[in-house]
Enzyme design. Structure first.
Site, PDB file in Angstrom:
ATOM      1  N   ASP A 150      48.191  44.074  38.862  1.00 21.40           N
ATOM      2  CA  ASP A 150      47.534  42.936  39.510  1.00 21.40           C
ATOM      3  C   ASP A 150      46.080  42.796  39.085  1.00 21.40           C
ATOM      4  O   ASP A 150      45.339  43.769  39.029  1.00 21.40           O
ATOM      5  CB  ASP A 150      47.582  43.069  41.026  1.00 21.40           C
ATOM      6  CG  ASP A 150      46.778  41.959  41.686  1.00 21.40           C
ATOM      7  OD1 ASP A 150      47.102  40.785  41.453  1.00 21.40           O
ATOM      8  OD2 ASP A 150      45.790  42.259  42.375  1.00 21.40           O
ATOM      9  N   ASP A 303      46.142  38.939  49.678  1.00 19.67           N
ATOM     10  CA  ASP A 303      45.306  39.235  48.511  1.00 19.67           C
ATOM     11  C   ASP A 303      43.886  39.559  48.978  1.00 19.67           C
ATOM     12  O   ASP A 303      42.899  39.068  48.426  1.00 19.67           O
ATOM     13  CB  ASP A 303      45.311  38.077  47.513  1.00 19.67           C
ATOM     14  CG  ASP A 303      44.635  38.442  46.187  1.00 19.67           C
ATOM     15  OD1 ASP A 303      44.412  39.644  45.942  1.00 19.67           O
ATOM     16  OD2 ASP A 303      44.316  37.524  45.406  1.00 19.67           O
TER      17      ASP A 303
END
Length: 420
Positions: A150, A303
């Site tokens: 990520d 997130d």
């Protein structure tokens, strides 16, 4: 502990009714109507409040190790508890990267001291280089719950496919940051009307869409459980919808900021509304909401990306992307999705509890006898104002916003870890 007079909403068991819950030694032992307290049993009267499984977030950054001036495991866990989360999954882009058993075990060992469940992904490639695959077997044995680079896309399609195949062999999810850098001048800012007004060359949706299209097909071919992270484009939603129809084991995350805000938030909030992928158009926002409604998007993830005030004070093209998200997630879901009638409260909670727990094979996500005593207890109709943060960071465009869904308690392993 005995939880009395609460209204239980549990998507996993399809429960939506008043239920009392008895907890012993961190585990749910009994559910029923009008349960009587035992001697020396703490009774929590939850009249007027909703009880749901503790929230589960598949995508957070606790910046630990290496960037702990932004956040660390302890402050991240405090922010999670304040937001109703009892389980979080940390990304691997720390310093050093979580590409070795030693780094992974260090994080997981220190995480055991916190009051919530902290799980850790390992990186797909060494140093997030996208070139050499990490030892998936050893990392899985050491406790990794999934694999992701990520923050960095896997640009080599063959390498990405090989990683998917290995993840499929281990029956573990692989989650992907979808961004073809060849299309991007400045990430974190949508290439559109707002960027033109600001005089900035931004990041077009096609940068995400071409990668999502590729990885939907790789997911179909590999059989892996593939997660499209923080989806931002309506076309990407449609690609995932098609891949699911074709039989791919594909999943998608939507963040609260992507279903709440559009690119115009940059004009009001500046760098606090800069995130990667960027906020896009109202059309994209509505298509993300439609994807949440029809199940194409099955995960809501924050997130959570804390940054220092100094970093976010830089000029728009120089400031880092990301916002702190754990403490506002449930409130934004209720305010932006449930109150307007897009989702029921049960449908919202499904994407924040049992769906992520099931995908990552975590023990939480449901309220039934034998399950962990992890709960979020809140009033979906009570307003509250976003002010102080338990996180080290306060980089949020929602500061000062009035939201529905005040959290009164977060309980993890039968222990009250947040009281609001």
């Amino acid at each position: 502990m005995l939880l009395k007079n609460g209204h239980l909403i549990d998507p996993a068991t399809k429960t939506n009714e008043p239920v009392d819950i008895r907890v012993e030694n961190g585990t749910i032992v009994e559910l029923g109507k009008d349960l009587s307290a035992k001697d020396n049993e703490e009774v929590l009267d939850l009249s007027g409040l909703t009880v749901a499984p503790g929230l589960v977030d598949t995508h957070v950054h606790f910046r630990d190790p290496g960037l702990t001036y932004k956040e660390d495991i302890h402050t991240g866990s405090l922010a999670a508890a304040k937001g109703g989360f009892t389980s979080v999954i940390c990304m691997a882009n720390t310093k050093p990267t979580v590409d070795s058993v030693g780094t992974l075990k260090d994080i997981l060992t220190r995480a055991q001291d916190e009051n919530i469940h902290i799980y850790q992904t390992a990186s797909v490639s060494y140093g997030l280089s996208g070139e050499k695959m990490t030892n998936f077997d050893a990392l899985a044995d050491a406790g990794a719950c999934g694999f992701t680079d990520d923050g960095i896309p896997l640009l080599d399609a063959t390498f990405c496919y090989e990683a998917m195949c290995k993840a499929a062999e281990l029956h573990m999810p692989i989650s992907l940051h979808e961004e073809d850098k060849a299309f991007i001048t400045n990430n974190g800012i949508n290439a559109g009307e707002t960027s033109a007004r600001l005089g900035v060359v931004g990041s077009p949706a096609i940068a995400e869409e071409v990668m999502v299209a590729r990885d939907c097909m790789l997911a179909l071919r590999s059989g892996a459980a593939v997660v499209i992270q923080h989806i931002s484009s309506g076309n990407s939603v449609e690609l995932v919808r098609t891949a699911k129809k074709l039989g791919a084991d594909i999943h998608a995350e939507a963040t609260p900021h992507h279903f709440t805000l559009t690119e115009e938030a940059l004009l009001e909030h500046g760098t606090l509304a800069k995130m990667n992928p960027p906020l896009r158009t109202e059309k994209d926002r509505q298509e993300i909401i439609q994807g949440l409604k029809d199940g194409t998007i099955d995960l809501i993830a924050t997130d959570h990306a804390p940054h220092s005030t100094e970093e976010k004070s830089r000029p728009l093209t120089e400031a880092p992307s990301g916002i702190t998200g754990l403490e506002t997630s449930l409130g934004l879901g209720i305010t932006s999705l449930v109150k307007p009638g897009y989702l029921t409260l049960t449908e919202l909670l499904e994407k924040m509890t049992c769906n992520p727990a099931s995908l990552y094979k975590l023990p939480g996500g449901s309220i039934q006898a034998g399950a962990p005593a992890d709960f979020v207890i809140f009033d979906p109709d009570e307003k509250w104002t976003v002010t102080d943060f338990a996180s080290k960071a306060s980089n949020s465009p929602f500061k000062g916003a009035e939201l529905y869904g005040k959290i009164h308690y977060t309980i993890c392993n039968g222990k009250i870890v947040y009281r609001g």
